[in-house]
Design an enzyme around this catalytic site. Sequence first.
Site, short mmCIF file in Angstrom:
data_model
loop_
_atom_site.label_atom_id
_atom_site.label_comp_id
_atom_site.label_asym_id
_atom_site.label_seq_id
_atom_site.Cartn_x
_atom_site.Cartn_y
_atom_site.Cartn_z
N CYS A 223 -2.95 -1.15 -2.61
CA CYS A 223 -2.88 -2.41 -1.86
C CYS A 223 -1.42 -2.83 -1.66
O CYS A 223 -0.72 -2.20 -0.88
CB CYS A 223 -3.74 -3.47 -2.52
SG CYS A 223 -4.28 -4.70 -1.34
N HIS B 294 -8.90 -0.92 -2.88
CA HIS B 294 -8.81 -0.89 -4.35
C HIS B 294 -9.80 0.12 -4.93
O HIS B 294 -10.95 -0.24 -5.20
CB HIS B 294 -9.16 -2.27 -4.93
CG HIS B 294 -8.14 -3.32 -4.64
ND1 HIS B 294 -7.19 -3.70 -5.55
CD2 HIS B 294 -7.92 -4.07 -3.53
CE1 HIS B 294 -6.42 -4.64 -5.02
NE2 HIS B 294 -6.84 -4.88 -3.81
N GLU C 159 -9.92 1.25 -7.84
CA GLU C 159 -10.24 0.97 -9.26
C GLU C 159 -11.55 0.22 -9.44
O GLU C 159 -12.21 0.36 -10.47
CB GLU C 159 -9.08 0.20 -9.92
CG GLU C 159 -8.87 -1.25 -9.48
CD GLU C 159 -8.02 -1.41 -8.22
OE1 GLU C 159 -7.91 -0.43 -7.44
OE2 GLU C 159 -7.48 -2.52 -8.00
N1 GLN Z 1 -0.38 -9.39 -0.89
C1 GLN Z 1 -0.91 -8.29 -0.13
C2 GLN Z 1 -1.83 -8.75 0.97
O1 GLN Z 1 -2.37 -9.84 0.92
C3 GLN Z 1 -1.59 -7.27 -1.03
C4 GLN Z 1 -2.80 -7.80 -1.75
C5 GLN Z 1 -3.24 -6.95 -2.91
O2 GLN Z 1 -2.46 -6.16 -3.46
N2 GLN Z 1 -4.46 -7.11 -3.36
O3 GLN Z 1 -2.06 -8.05 1.91
#
Ligand code: GLN
Length: 537
Positions: free
Chosen positions: A384, A510, A512
């Site tokens: 992410c 994600h 995970e």
């Molecule tokens: N801050 C970033 C976004 O909003 C990544 C978010 C995250 O890592 N879950 O796109």
Amino acid sequence: MKKTKYVFVTGGVTSSLGKGIIAASLAKLLQVRGYSVTIQKLDPYINIDPGTLNPYEHGECFVTNDGAETDLDLGHYERFLNIPTSQANNVTTGRIYQSVIDKERRGEFLGKTVQIIPHITDEIKNRIQLLGNTGEFDIVITEIGGTVGDIESLPYVEAVRQLLWEMGKENAISIHLTLVPYLAAAGELKTKPTQHSVKILMQSGVSPDILVCRTEHKLNESIKRKLALFCNVQEDSIIESIDAETIYDVPLLMMDEKLDDVVLKKMNLPIDKKYELTAWNDFLKKHKNPKNTVEIGLIGKYVELQDAYKSISEAFIHAGATNEVKVNINWIHSESLTTQNVPEKLGGLNAILVAPGFGDRGIEGKIDAVKYAREHKIPFLGICLGMQMAVIEFARNVLGLKGAYSDEMDPNTPYPVINLMEEQKSIVDMGGTMRLGEWDCKLAKGSKIANIYKQENIQERHRHRYEFNNDYLEQIESAGMIATGKNPETNLVEVIEIPDHPWFIGVQYHPEYKSTVLKPHPLFVDLVKAALEHSLT
Ligand code: GLN
């Protein structure tokens, strides 16, 4: 259509006794016996969901397939049971009040005074029964967050009291988790805190059917008898829960203590069937007997509280067992990294993971870590925000786009290689408005990521606002970073990789959240394998 039975789990004496793990362990045993089970967590705080909570407050925010931002215990439920949860599995006081107040505004209470009893308690009871009413489950385990005696828990305990009474003994039971502390000076285990805790519960009209007692030492027969006598619980229903080496031992410990037998007996369900936790035991055996060790750096800004990265560290445990490798996570604060100290801090690592996150604190350290992994051919996974940092690093240092950034950190950057989607620009509310939940992703044939997943169509969970800016796609790809996973409908980039590197992958989603004991996530499994190869060269 199944007739669902309910198990309510409350906690006493202190918080952090591991109600979630006990609930998940019981559910696991019932599941292996052939019952369909799910677990629900009721959280007594006023946030609508933990999505707006700082990870320092409440640990990781777990995301379900249907896009609910939930308590991290739901992660344990999924990892233990290997079945997905949903919004219905996590309810907060905020959500309960919101729906009661919405109904009041719609005039649904027909002029009545709206009160905690019966309106709030009725709403809690409805939420508890929502999962049972689907007809999918034999047993629903409902965990009440917090500790009995807390003011904010009272409506929940009252709702449980009513349900126990309405449903009757065989259809609903109550488990109370307590602490039996050991006083070193006296050399004794003490039952009094448990007696007090049960007394508080009884004052609310709930008499526990089973006590699960957290302890550092074995409970002998006389302690068990004392607890049974003074807490009004049968002796076979005093369950010892001794400190375990790993949370994954707890189902086996509960099996030895016959927690599942006692539960089934009380609910008049058959217990004759023999069962074994074969696959679980295989996993534990590998987890406890690693043949090698790898050092993996986790670069994040909440590393002081490792619960903030719970699903990632558990995914490494699953992937480590598959590879028969011990994964040593090196928790590295991104704020502690500077261009100068990166070689010293990251030099000994076999793989580097740049973690998810929000905001600009520690961001340059993350970018330095990506650079080091890319240039030194250390296996790298960016999740992410970590993927977004990989794109920024590449734009800055390979394409020479000085000042390339994400809109999130610098709205005036000359090169917004990561930016906000059009539909996100008008959103003002912070809660529940990100790109959330499971989305399709198409992987490029022949790419590293497609080989890892052994398929081209995948579904993974998201939680972010910002995206890869496709205006830069051509430029980035021609320099050697390839978008190998895309959303088939919107063309949003979900995966990037550098084919000219032994293992360099960034994912906008994600992975995970989907790793479980019985189904370790392929990306983590392959990253650990790459780390092992790195450690052997
Ligand atoms: N801050 C970033 C976004 O909003 C990544 C978010 C995250 O890592 N879950 O796109």
